[in-house]
Enzyme design. Structure first.
Site, PDB file in Angstrom:
ATOM      1  N   TRP A 321       0.823  -1.204   0.000  1.00 12.78           N
ATOM      2  CA  TRP A 321       0.000   0.000   0.000  1.00 12.78           C
ATOM      3  C   TRP A 321       0.860   1.258   0.000  1.00 12.78           C
ATOM      4  CZ3 TRP A 321      -0.369   4.134   3.373  1.00 12.78           C
ATOM      5  CH2 TRP A 321      -1.475   4.963   3.221  1.00 12.78           C
ATOM      6  N   HIS A 322       2.009   1.185   0.673  1.00  9.76           N
ATOM      7  CA  HIS A 322       2.840   2.368   0.801  1.00  9.76           C
ATOM      8  C   HIS A 322       3.541   2.761  -0.498  1.00  9.76           C
ATOM      9  CE1 HIS A 322       2.326   1.960   5.172  1.00  9.76           C
ATOM     10  NE2 HIS A 322       2.716   3.223   5.229  1.00  9.76           N
ATOM     11  N   GLY A 323       3.754   1.840  -1.391  1.00 16.71           N
ATOM     12  CA  GLY A 323       4.411   2.238  -2.629  1.00 16.71           C
ATOM     13  C   GLY A 323       4.662   1.089  -3.572  1.00 16.71           C
TER      14      GLY A 323
END
Length: 473
Positions: A321-323
């Protein structure tokens, strides 16, 4: 446009507040929607269409889910939920992860597919999770269907938390969207909370970031061990004060408009375990994965193997989700492993240690995690990791380290103390000492907040370094 900018502080925010409070209550959601679209369009004029599509898909999905459930058509309601969620996730996947997927295929097969080079829509990870929470909550019967498109659009686009959270689950502000009462007390609380966030961002996070960037620019092969750890600690403080400041400002702005958003940080760096750390860091994201992934998979109410699977699924998704990069995937797996070890082996022994050893254990592994997190280029990340442990034979300290400490010792001390409850305790003690004199308490508080604001503005006038780290996530 970011909250810690002169444009926002002296033009956008005053304008939206004036219009919001002079119009009738019946159209205040419309004012929020229009100004939020303007706020987003300031930085992403093209991708505003993507956001509108996301709004319409989830709005229609919620209506279909609700109508089918009322008719007793559980299967059709679930199908509508799935369709809405798949469309939302597909939009997120295409714009955020398409090039990552192409790169991975090219690396594995030797194919030469061209990258799309799509710009990442700001805040898409946050508002996608919000729209999904709405349709899921309606399906579960935990929220009423929202038939007013304006109100639903205001929920999705609400500029205080649009860009970097906190992730606001629809069920937590359902009633506030329909009927809320703004008060002067709540507005004042919002101003105070916003000022705290502004100070944390401008005076603490930005200066920690300058220190980190100075260390990061050095040659890792010649980087003394202590210098490397000082730099990594500076990044840890920058990330915390940057992101928690944004959450503070978002919560404060929410109060100004009559909303009460849930807290997103609770002094994570005072934690004594990784499990506790993730109860205190980015609470809204952890809550989202708990409510919509971990518990539906069975949580810890299943057999050991499935429980372990659930932990790793959640943390693989958290990292992703973060990248769209492998360092985030590895970072997620890293925390999955640590939480697995604490849950099944280490936790009971850790609790028996003196508190100081528990803190050191937690902070050590958190800092190593930030090393994985910060470097998109894994080769650079491994190089910096090597420097942390003297892998280049560069020694523990040198004259540059002493100079760095001499110039930043006060900053580092403020950052350390600011990440604990101590400032709040001191403030509470001061208020207790002035108990019985409400005028004195109000005067002291207002002088403090005014000083924070003036110092922040003075810093911003000449500042060239003013990023918001979580915009890219």
């Amino acid at each position: 446009m970011i909250f810690s900018s002169l444009l926002f502080l002296f033009r956008f925010l005053p304008a939206v507040l004036i219009v919001y409070y002079i119009v009738p209550r019946s159209i205040r959601n419309l004012v929020l929607l229009l100004f939020s679209l303007l706020f987003y369009a300031w930085g992403e004029p093209v991708y505003i269409l993507l956001m509108l599509v996301s709004i319409l898909v989830s709005y229609a999905g919620g209506i279909v889910v609700d109508s089918q459930k009322k008719k007793g058509n559980e299967g059709r309601a679930k199908a509508a939920l799935i369709v809405s969620s798949v469309i939302s996730l597909s939009l997120l996947g295409f714009f955020k992860y398409a090039d990552f997927a192409i790169n991975t295929v090219n690396g594995l097969t030797g194919a030469g597919f061209e990258l799309l080079h799509l710009a990442l829509p700001i805040g898409i990870s946050f508002y996608t999770f919000q729209t999904m929470s709405y349709t899921i909550d309606v399906y579960r019967g935990e929220a009423q269907v929202q038939k007013n498109l304006i109100s639903f659009g205001a929920y999705v686009t609400m500029f205080p938390q649009l860009i970097a959270g906190p992730i606001v689950q629809y069920k937590t502000i359902d009633q506030q969207l329909r009927c809320r009462k703004e008060t002067s007390e709540q507005f004042a609380l919002g101003i105070h909370r916003f000022m705290i966030g502004l100070g944390k961002k401008v005076l603490l996070a930005n200066n920690a970031g300058v220190l980190w960037e100075a260390v990061r620019a050095m040659s890792y092969e010649q980087l003394p061990v202590l210098t490397a750890w000082i730099g990594l600690a500076a990044y840890a403080f920058q990330l915390y004060f940057d992101f928690s400041a944004y959450s503070d400002m978002a919560i404060g702005l929410g109060h100004m408009f009559g909303f009460r958003f849930l807290e997103n940080f609770n002094y994570p760096y005072i934690s004594k375990s990784i499990t506790e750390f993730w109860r205190r860091w980015h609470i809204s994201l952890g809550t989202w994965f708990r409510d919509y992934v971990y518990i539906p998979l069975g949580g810890n109410r299943v057999g050991t193997l499935r429980h372990i699977r659930n932990i790793f699924v959640v943390w693989l998704l958290t990292g992703f989700w973060h990248g769209a990069n492998w360092n985030f995937v590895i970072w997620g797996i890293y925390y999955g492993v640590l939480l697995f070890v604490e849950k099944f082996f280490l936790g009971k022994y850790l609790k028996k240690l003196p508190a100081i050893f528990q803190h050191v254990y937690c902070l050590f592994f958190v800092l190593i995690g930030w090393n994985l997190f910060v470097f998109d280029d894994m080769k650079l990340g491994l190089g910096f990791m090597r420097a942390l442990f003297g892998g280049y034979g560069q020694g523990f300290v040198n004259q540059e380290t002493i100079y760095l400490l001499y110039n930043n010792v006060i900053l580092l001390a403020i950052l350390m103390l600011g990440s604990t409850r101590l400032p709040k305790k001191l403030g509470d003690r001061l208020c207790a000492a002035l108990k019985g004199s409400d005028v004195a308490i109000i005067l002291v508080k207002n002088i403090f907040y005014a000083a924070v604001f003036l110092l922040s503005v003075a810093w911003l006038v000449d500042a060239s370094f003013n990023p918001f780290l979580y915009f890219r996530f």
